[in-house]
Enzyme design. Structure first.
Site, PDB file in Angstrom:
ATOM      1  N   LYS A  23      69.499  -0.607  24.525  1.00 30.43           N
ATOM      2  CA  LYS A  23      70.258   0.613  24.853  1.00 30.43           C
ATOM      3  C   LYS A  23      70.031   1.702  23.806  1.00 30.43           C
ATOM      4  O   LYS A  23      69.976   2.884  24.142  1.00 30.43           O
ATOM      5  CB  LYS A  23      71.753   0.300  24.980  1.00 30.43           C
ATOM      6  CG  LYS A  23      72.095  -0.371  26.296  1.00 30.43           C
ATOM      7  CD  LYS A  23      73.535  -0.121  26.691  1.00 30.43           C
ATOM      8  CE  LYS A  23      73.831  -0.754  28.039  1.00 30.43           C
ATOM      9  NZ  LYS A  23      75.251  -0.743  28.387  1.00 30.43           N
TER      10      LYS A  23
ATOM     11  N   LYS B 276      71.082  -1.099  37.013  1.00 34.13           N
ATOM     12  CA  LYS B 276      71.605   0.100  37.673  1.00 34.13           C
ATOM     13  C   LYS B 276      71.214   1.382  36.947  1.00 34.13           C
ATOM     14  O   LYS B 276      71.332   2.466  37.493  1.00 34.13           O
ATOM     15  CB  LYS B 276      73.120  -0.001  37.844  1.00 34.13           C
ATOM     16  CG  LYS B 276      73.910  -0.316  36.592  1.00 34.13           C
ATOM     17  CD  LYS B 276      75.360  -0.691  36.945  1.00 34.13           C
ATOM     18  CE  LYS B 276      76.051  -1.360  35.766  1.00 34.13           C
ATOM     19  NZ  LYS B 276      77.283  -2.035  36.103  1.00 34.13           N
TER      20      LYS B 276
ATOM     21  N   LYS C  32      64.567  -6.953  34.123  1.00 30.18           N
ATOM     22  CA  LYS C  32      65.826  -7.180  34.836  1.00 30.18           C
ATOM     23  C   LYS C  32      66.128  -6.031  35.800  1.00 30.18           C
ATOM     24  O   LYS C  32      65.876  -4.875  35.465  1.00 30.18           O
ATOM     25  CB  LYS C  32      66.938  -7.273  33.780  1.00 30.18           C
ATOM     26  CG  LYS C  32      68.308  -7.557  34.301  1.00 30.18           C
ATOM     27  CD  LYS C  32      69.347  -7.454  33.187  1.00 30.18           C
ATOM     28  CE  LYS C  32      69.754  -6.034  32.910  1.00 30.18           C
ATOM     29  NZ  LYS C  32      70.982  -5.871  32.135  1.00 30.18           N
TER      30      LYS C  32
END
Ligand code: TYM
Length: 340
Positions: free
Chosen positions: A122, A207, A204
Site C-alpha cells: 500500500k 477492488k 490477487k
C-alpha cells in the site's frame, strides 16, 4: 453476552471479521471471506464489522464512504448474515476499537509493522500518502479481534500475516498481565483463499485495481460474462489445475470449485478435452447463479435505509457493551486510574 445469548444459555465461541467499505466488493472478498460469514452463525456468536476506520488509511470521498457503509450492511445481510443472530455494525460507532488500538500500539514493535507485506504494497501504491494510520493498520485490526475475545477469524489468505501479528501481540500482553485476551485462530478456506486478478492471474483480485481485473459483487450478468470472457488464460489449451504454470485457468477452476461446482479434481475430469470457451462459460454460469440471488436481496434491502440504520444502531449498542467489558479489564491491567 448479547441478545443472541439471552436466547441460548450456553456460551458459544466467538467469530469476528471485517470488510473495508472502500471501493466495490469483489468476488475475491466474497469467496475468501464473506460467503463463510453466514455459515457458522448457529455454532458461533458472530460479529461482523464494517471497518470504516481502516478505510480512511487511504483517502476517501466522505459522501461515498458513508454510502458504501450502508451498502456493505445490505451486502452482509443479503449474503445470509442474520442481524438478529449476528452483530453487524460500523467500527467507528464503537470507540473501544480506537482505545484498545492505542494501548496495543504500545505493545507492538516498529520492526513488526515494517515487515507487513500489505503495508509495503500500500505504501508503494499510495506513495503520496504514507500516513501513520497505514503503518499501524494491523494494530487496529488486532484491537478489532481482541476486543471481543474472538476465537475464530474468517479471512482470505492476504490477512494471514496480520492475524499472526495479532496473536503475537495478544500473547505478549498476556505474558505480562495474565490471561486477558483469547488467542484467535484463522479460518482460511482451502479453495478460494486467494482469488486472482482476471487480467494478471499471478496477482490477487483487488477492488483497488482496474475494473476489468475483477468481478464486482454487484456486476450485472452481461458485465460478468464480458469480464470472464476476457480473462487471461494461456496458449496451451489444456484445462488443468496448476497454479504455478497455468495461473489463469487454475483461477477459474478455483472460482468454480469454491462456488460449489465440484472439487478441483472433479472439474478437471469433467472439463478434460474441452476448450477455454467452455471453461469460461461454465465459470460465468456459476458466478451469475451465486450472485443473482444476493443482488436481488441487496436491491430490496438498500431501498430500506431506515431498516439498515436500525440494524446498525441496535447492533452497535450490543457491540459497545461487549467491547467495553474487555476494554475496562485491559485499562485496569495497564494501570489506568479507576472510574468512580
Ligand atoms: P479487505 O476489506 O481488504 O477484504 C475483506 C476480506 O476479503 C478477503 N479478500 C480476499 N480473499 C480471497 N481472494 C481475494 N482476492 C481477496 N481479496 C480480499 C480478505 O482476506 C478479507 O478477509 N484488514 C481487513 C479488514 C479487517 C479485518 C479485521 C478482518 C479489519 N479488521 C479483523 C478480520 C478481522 C481488510 O482489509 O480486508
Amino acid at each position: 453476552m448479547s441478545e443472541v445469548q439471552n436466547q441460548k444459555p450456553e456460551k458459544k465461541p466467538i467469530i469476528f471479521s471485517g470488510i473495508q467499505p472502500s471501493g466495490t466488493l469483489t468476488l475475491g472478498n466474497y469467496i475468501g471471506a464473506l460467503r463463510n460469514f453466514s455459515k457458522l452463525q448457529d455454532e458461533y456468536d458472530c460479529i461482523y464489522s464494517i471497518v470504516d476506520m481502516h478505510a480512511i488509511t487511504v483517502r476517501q470521498n466522505p459522501a461515498e464512504l458513508r454510502r458504501r457503509c450502508m451498502e456493505l450492511a445490505a451486502i452482509y445481510i443479503a449474503s445470509g448474515i442474520d442481524p438478529k443472530k449476528s452483530l453487524i455494525y460500523c467500527q467507528s460507532h464503537v470507540p473501544g476499537h480506537a482505545e484498545l488500538s492505542w494501548i496495543l500500539n504500545c505493545f507492538t514493535y516498529m520492526g513488526e509493522l515494517q515487515r507487513m507485506t500489505q503495508y509495503k504494497d500500500k505504501a508503494a501504491k499510495h506513495a503520496d500518502n504514507i500516513n501513520a494510520g497505514l503503518f499501524t493498520y494491523p494494530v487496529l485490526m488486532a484491537a478489532d479481534i481482541l476486543l471481543y475475545q474472538t476465537n475464530l477469524v474468517p479471512v482470505g489468505v492476504d490477512q494471514k500475516q496480520h492475524l499472526e501479528l495479532c496473536r503475537d501481540i495478544a500473547q505478549r500482553f498476556n505474558g505480562v498481565y495474565g490471561d486477558v485476551f483469547t488467542i484467535p485462530e484463522g479460518y482460511i478456506p482451502k479453495v478460494g483463499a486467494k482469488v486472482m486478478s482476471l487480467q494478471e492471474p499471478t496477482r490477487k483480485m483487488s477492488k483497488s485495481d482496474p475494473e476489468d481485473t475483477y468481478v464486482a459483487l454487484l456486476d450485472d450478468p452481461d458485465t460478468i460474462r464480458r469480464k470472464i470472457k476476457r480473462a487471461v488464460t494461456d496458449s496451451d489449451g489444456e484445462i488443468r489445475y496448476d497454479p504455478e504454470n497455468k495461473p489463469g485457468v487454475s483461477n477459474l477452476l478455483s472460482i468454480m470449485s469454491a462456488l460449489g461446482a465440484g472439487t478441483l479434481e472433479e472439474l478437471q475430469n469433467e472439463l478434460a478435452g474441452q476448450g477455454y470457451g467452455t471453461l469460461k462459460a461454465r465459470t460465468t454460469d456459476c458466478v451469475i447463479a451465486t450472485l443473482e440471488p444476493l443482488q436481488a436481496e441487496f436491491k430490496r434491502l438498500i431501498a430500506d435505509k431506515a431498516y439498515l440504520q436500525g440494524v446498525l444502531d441496535e447492533n452497535a449498542r450490543t457491540a459497545n457493551y461487549l467491547a467495553n467489558k474487555t476494554l475496562r479489564k485491559v485499562q485496569k491491567k495497564v494501570g489506568f486510574a479507576s472510574r468512580g
